[in-house]
Design a protein around this motif. Structure first.
Motif, mmCIF file in Angstrom:
data_model
loop_
_atom_site.group_PDB
_atom_site.id
_atom_site.type_symbol
_atom_site.label_atom_id
_atom_site.label_comp_id
_atom_site.label_asym_id
_atom_site.label_seq_id
_atom_site.Cartn_x
_atom_site.Cartn_y
_atom_site.Cartn_z
ATOM 1 N N ARG A 1 34.287 6.946 1.028
ATOM 2 C CA ARG A 1 33.409 6.544 2.337
ATOM 3 C C ARG A 1 33.633 5.401 2.947
ATOM 4 N NH1 ARG A 1 29.464 10.056 4.670
ATOM 5 N NH2 ARG A 1 28.234 8.675 6.013
ATOM 6 N N TYR A 2 33.911 4.286 2.056
ATOM 7 C CA TYR A 2 34.312 3.205 2.685
ATOM 8 C C TYR A 2 35.574 3.080 3.310
ATOM 9 C CZ TYR A 2 30.026 1.907 -0.015
ATOM 10 O OH TYR A 2 28.907 1.878 -0.351
ATOM 11 N N ARG A 3 36.306 3.799 2.750
ATOM 12 C CA ARG A 3 37.868 3.866 3.400
ATOM 13 C C ARG A 3 37.770 4.300 4.868
ATOM 14 N NH1 ARG A 3 41.203 0.049 1.324
ATOM 15 N NH2 ARG A 3 41.353 0.546 -0.863
ATOM 16 N N LEU A 4 36.842 5.405 4.934
ATOM 17 C CA LEU A 4 36.584 5.895 6.411
ATOM 18 C C LEU A 4 36.021 4.854 7.322
ATOM 19 C CD1 LEU A 4 36.193 8.392 8.347
ATOM 20 C CD2 LEU A 4 33.725 8.570 7.316
ATOM 21 N N GLN A 5 34.896 4.241 6.595
ATOM 22 C CA GLN A 5 34.196 3.002 7.299
ATOM 23 C C GLN A 5 35.455 2.168 7.806
ATOM 24 O OE1 GLN A 5 30.996 2.156 4.922
ATOM 25 N NE2 GLN A 5 29.725 3.612 5.964
ATOM 26 N N GLU A 6 35.990 1.794 6.865
ATOM 27 C CA GLU A 6 37.272 0.706 7.184
ATOM 28 C C GLU A 6 37.991 1.055 8.452
ATOM 29 O OE1 GLU A 6 40.565 -1.269 4.392
ATOM 30 O OE2 GLU A 6 40.228 0.562 4.264
ATOM 31 N N MET A 7 38.406 2.480 8.447
ATOM 32 C CA MET A 7 39.432 3.056 9.417
ATOM 33 C C MET A 7 38.742 3.097 10.734
ATOM 34 S SD MET A 7 42.296 3.879 10.169
ATOM 35 C CE MET A 7 43.259 3.920 8.459
ATOM 36 N N LEU A 8 37.360 3.599 10.736
ATOM 37 C CA LEU A 8 36.639 3.796 11.958
ATOM 38 C C LEU A 8 36.302 2.163 12.515
ATOM 39 C CD1 LEU A 8 33.695 6.278 10.800
ATOM 40 C CD2 LEU A 8 35.554 6.663 12.410
ATOM 41 N N GLY A 9 36.327 1.297 11.820
ATOM 42 C CA GLY A 9 36.030 -0.181 11.905
ATOM 43 C C GLY A 9 37.428 -0.640 12.686
ATOM 44 N N PHE A 10 38.494 -0.233 12.213
ATOM 45 C CA PHE A 10 39.787 -0.768 12.544
ATOM 46 C C PHE A 10 40.048 0.028 13.933
ATOM 47 C CE2 PHE A 10 44.337 0.260 13.197
ATOM 48 C CZ PHE A 10 44.896 -0.973 13.017
ATOM 49 N N ILE A 11 39.895 1.066 14.190
ATOM 50 C CA ILE A 11 40.316 1.810 15.630
ATOM 51 C C ILE A 11 39.183 1.257 16.446
ATOM 52 C CG2 ILE A 11 39.897 4.054 16.664
ATOM 53 C CD1 ILE A 11 40.399 5.477 13.936
ATOM 54 N N SER A 12 37.926 1.060 16.218
ATOM 55 C CA SER A 12 36.977 0.461 17.135
ATOM 56 C C SER A 12 37.282 -0.986 17.689
ATOM 57 C CB SER A 12 35.510 0.390 16.322
ATOM 58 O OG SER A 12 34.767 -0.211 17.401
ATOM 59 N N THR A 13 37.762 -1.797 16.835
ATOM 60 C CA THR A 13 37.972 -3.120 17.131
ATOM 61 C C THR A 13 39.341 -3.440 17.537
ATOM 62 O OG1 THR A 13 38.395 -3.743 14.752
ATOM 63 C CG2 THR A 13 36.015 -3.866 15.588
ATOM 64 N N GLU A 14 40.357 -2.708 16.801
ATOM 65 C CA GLU A 14 41.766 -3.114 17.133
ATOM 66 C C GLU A 14 42.504 -2.328 18.132
ATOM 67 O OE1 GLU A 14 42.791 -5.966 15.904
ATOM 68 O OE2 GLU A 14 41.221 -6.517 14.611
ATOM 69 N N LEU A 15 41.877 -1.214 18.350
ATOM 70 C CA LEU A 15 42.322 -0.206 19.423
ATOM 71 C C LEU A 15 41.385 -0.197 20.529
ATOM 72 C CD1 LEU A 15 44.026 2.469 17.118
ATOM 73 C CD2 LEU A 15 45.216 0.564 18.246
ATOM 74 N N HIS A 16 40.206 0.604 20.350
ATOM 75 C CA HIS A 16 39.169 0.962 21.391
ATOM 76 C C HIS A 16 39.255 -0.363 22.214
ATOM 77 C CE1 HIS A 16 35.244 2.897 22.176
ATOM 78 N NE2 HIS A 16 35.745 2.471 23.205
ATOM 79 N N LYS A 17 38.772 -1.345 21.632
ATOM 80 C CA LYS A 17 38.424 -2.665 22.557
ATOM 81 C C LYS A 17 39.746 -3.301 23.152
ATOM 82 C CE LYS A 17 33.990 -2.420 22.001
ATOM 83 N NZ LYS A 17 33.262 -2.012 23.295
ATOM 84 N N ARG A 18 40.826 -2.778 22.503
ATOM 85 C CA ARG A 18 42.066 -3.251 23.307
ATOM 86 C C ARG A 18 42.290 -2.463 24.737
ATOM 87 N NH1 ARG A 18 43.474 -8.525 21.290
ATOM 88 N NH2 ARG A 18 43.465 -8.489 18.607
ATOM 89 N N TYR A 19 41.980 -1.399 24.498
ATOM 90 C CA TYR A 19 42.291 -0.487 25.695
ATOM 91 C C TYR A 19 41.338 -0.938 26.877
ATOM 92 C CZ TYR A 19 45.536 2.946 23.856
ATOM 93 O OH TYR A 19 46.495 3.615 23.418
ATOM 94 N N SER A 20 40.374 -1.622 26.775
ATOM 95 C CA SER A 20 39.222 -1.852 27.667
ATOM 96 C C SER A 20 39.682 -2.597 29.012
ATOM 97 C CB SER A 20 37.981 -2.583 27.184
ATOM 98 O OG SER A 20 37.294 -1.892 26.197
ATOM 99 N N PRO A 21 40.409 -3.654 28.748
ATOM 100 C CA PRO A 21 40.928 -4.503 29.926
ATOM 101 C C PRO A 21 42.095 -3.687 30.754
ATOM 102 C CG PRO A 21 41.232 -5.947 27.875
ATOM 103 C CD PRO A 21 40.846 -4.410 27.620
ATOM 104 N N LEU A 22 42.541 -2.670 29.765
ATOM 105 C CA LEU A 22 43.450 -1.841 30.746
ATOM 106 C C LEU A 22 42.933 -0.903 31.724
ATOM 107 C CD1 LEU A 22 46.162 -1.175 27.543
ATOM 108 C CD2 LEU A 22 46.043 -3.300 29.347
#
Length: 204
Positions: free
Chosen positions: A91-112
């Motif tokens: 479960r914590y691995r899932l949360q780890e991956m959700l956090g990674f996608i949210s901060t390192e991918l999702h937010k990186r797309y915003s300026p684009l």
């Protein structure tokens, strides 16, 4: 339950999880031009954050933020295995991956998506995305799914944000495992239904 969404936005990930879990949810599209929903409501009165996804629960409460909504929906049907059991490392691995996608991918797309963003900011975001996709490509070359040996909420989230790449000029050709993952997820029946319901592919 009612899911407030915008076609192809990050709310698609929550929509996919709901479909994968076999949940009966109502959809209400948000028009960000006038902040109205398809049902005629003022979305700002529903969610003062003004963002999707937002999930209206059966008791009238509102849940916001995609990672929280995805886990909530997954837990409505534990047999779907979209989220591992509570208090397990998985479960914590899932949360780890959700956090990674949210901060390192999702937010990186915003300026684009912002036509007024300085070129230097766009270049920095693109370079950061390339670095993160390199990490994901290595993992997906060795594992079919992001967490464990089956599809989870994290896969729906990665699929959703990665779909934005072609719209903002992010070249993913150097990441064959990521591209194969996108095709694999897109072929899932529940994902097809979610895409069709949002008008992103023709109804079948």
């Amino acid at each position: 339950m009612k899911l407030y969404f915008f076609p192809g936005a990050c709310s698609l990930a929550s929509h996919i999880v709901a479909r994968e879990a076999g949940l009966d949810i109502e959809l209400d599209k948000v028009d960000f031009a006038d902040k109205k929903t398809a049902s005629g409501k003022d979305f700002r009165a529903i969610n003062p954050k003004g963002t999707v996804p937002a999930l209206e629960l059966d008791n009238g409460e509102l849940l916001t933020e995609g990672p929280a909504i995805m886990q909530y929906l997954a837990d409505r049907n534990p047999a779907s295995a979209l989220a591992p059991a509570y208090d397990t490392l998985a479960r914590y691995r899932l949360q780890e991956m959700l956090g990674f996608i949210s901060t390192e991918l999702h937010k990186r797309y915003s300026p684009l998506f912002n036509p007024d963003a300085p070129q230097s900011v766009r270049a920095d975001s693109t370079a950061a995305l390339q670095r993160q996709y390199a990490l994901l490509d290595k993992r997906l070359a060795e594992h079919e799914w992001l967490v464990g040996d089956h599809f989870t909420a994290a896969d729906g989230y990665l699929f959703t944000v990665t779909n934005w790449a072609s719209h903002v000029g992010v070249d993913l050709s150097a990441f064959p495992a990521v591209l194969a993952f996108q095709k694999r997820v897109a072929a899932r029946p529940a994902v097809q239904k979610a895409l069709a319901a949002e008008g992103l592919i023709p109804q079948q």
